[in-house]
Design an enzyme around this catalytic site. Sequence first.
Site, short mmCIF file in Angstrom:
data_model
loop_
_atom_site.label_atom_id
_atom_site.label_comp_id
_atom_site.label_asym_id
_atom_site.label_seq_id
_atom_site.Cartn_x
_atom_site.Cartn_y
_atom_site.Cartn_z
N TYR A 123 0.83 -1.21 0.00
CA TYR A 123 0.00 0.00 0.00
C TYR A 123 0.86 1.26 0.00
CZ TYR A 123 -4.19 -2.76 0.82
OH TYR A 123 -5.22 -3.65 0.69
N LYS A 170 4.22 -14.62 3.53
CA LYS A 170 4.43 -15.43 2.32
C LYS A 170 5.93 -15.42 2.03
CE LYS A 170 2.68 -17.75 -1.19
NZ LYS A 170 1.74 -18.89 -1.16
N ASP A 203 -1.85 -18.23 2.44
CA ASP A 203 -2.89 -19.03 1.77
C ASP A 203 -3.40 -20.13 2.70
OD1 ASP A 203 -0.26 -19.81 1.40
OD2 ASP A 203 -0.52 -20.52 -0.65
N ASP A 227 -5.61 -6.60 5.36
CA ASP A 227 -6.84 -6.08 4.78
C ASP A 227 -7.75 -7.24 4.36
OD1 ASP A 227 -8.71 -4.38 3.69
OD2 ASP A 227 -7.46 -3.69 2.04
MG MG Z 1 -10.54 -3.45 3.72
#
Ligand code: MG
Length: 334
Positions: A123, A170, A203, A227
């Site tokens: 982000y 990850k 995952d 998120d």
């Molecule tokens: Mg969100």
Amino acid sequence: MYNITLIPGDGIGPEVINSAKKVIEATGINVKWDIVNAGEDVYRQRGVLVPHEVYTSIEKNRVVLKGPITTPIGCGFRSINVLLRKKYELFANVRPVKKMMGVDTPFEDVDLVIFRENTEGLYSGIERNKDNDGAEAIKIITKKASLRIIEAAFKYAKENNRKKVALVHKANIMKLTDGLFLNCAREVSKNYPDIELQEVIVDNMCMQLVMNPSKYEVIVTTNLYGDILSDLCAGLVGGLGLVPGGNIGKEMAVFEAVHGSAPDIAGKDLANPIAVILSGAMMLKYLGEIGKANLIIDAVEKTIKEGKYVTKDLGGSSSTTDMTDAIIENFTLK
Ligand code: MG
Ligand code: NAI
């Protein structure tokens, strides 16, 4: 008296923020609201997304209750939410996800708290077109930001008698970025010998959460995974209408629900106000008003358990307004 900045936001924002304001006022707390707005609606009216009085108010009051703000998809302006979180270094996005009695879900015992890194990762907003055939985004992970969010998660676990912290990553694929994040967790965890560090690849975490969410108590992860997992976890406990959150920095905090502006139900008095009401309760706890926060939480739980005045997303037929009034009716003033 508390001076608090109130940002109604877009879509269902003004409706649910109004509910939270009413509920907070009904506790008898003395609040002076400084109502300012940012987002799509403001842009339409004034040609500016974040008017200067928004920044002035936030910087003066340092505590904010905020509604969701719409962000255009695939084009247009960048997220104002991300902007505020970065500008004010609100590094910890804390999202408690708890199953409440009376909500019909497959799991009885979900009670976990997500700590999402809120200032970097994917982000960072560093994206560019490449040649004429592609685009790139840069994922930034720093030791400073990783250590402070992981430390916050462990500290929370210790103070709240939680025995496990799950570090979601990850690092098998993103060896340098997620690898650094994972190493920071291993470092921090050495100072917390009584708390188990669960290392889980993202995952697999998605599968684990939908199969057996009670295995997790605290989750700490990078921005994008946090998120995504937040919405997934909301789905485990009855949906986005129920999950609150706070964006917490060193000396400043912005409280807001996990959900967005829900344009599909905006302006219809249909939105579930609980996520923002509980964000308000988190804000009161942050201010040290534990009794008043618990008053709200108890009234919300009672209203849901009774099931008489609940919104459509919870299987009922009440409006936002009726549910808000029912919550206030359920205050057991001590
Ligand atoms: Mg969100
Ligand atoms: P959303 O969270 O707004 O809605 C997803 C689904 O959940 C919709 O079907 C909606 O009706 C439902 N929903 C959400 N909140 C609800 C509530 N309180 N009561 C009942 N149902 C509820 O996510 P979506 O549609 O992906 O995003 C809409 C806009 O919100 C986008 O512009 C997005 O960028 C923005 N957004 C803003 C956030 C913020 O300001 N912090 C956070 C997430 C999204």
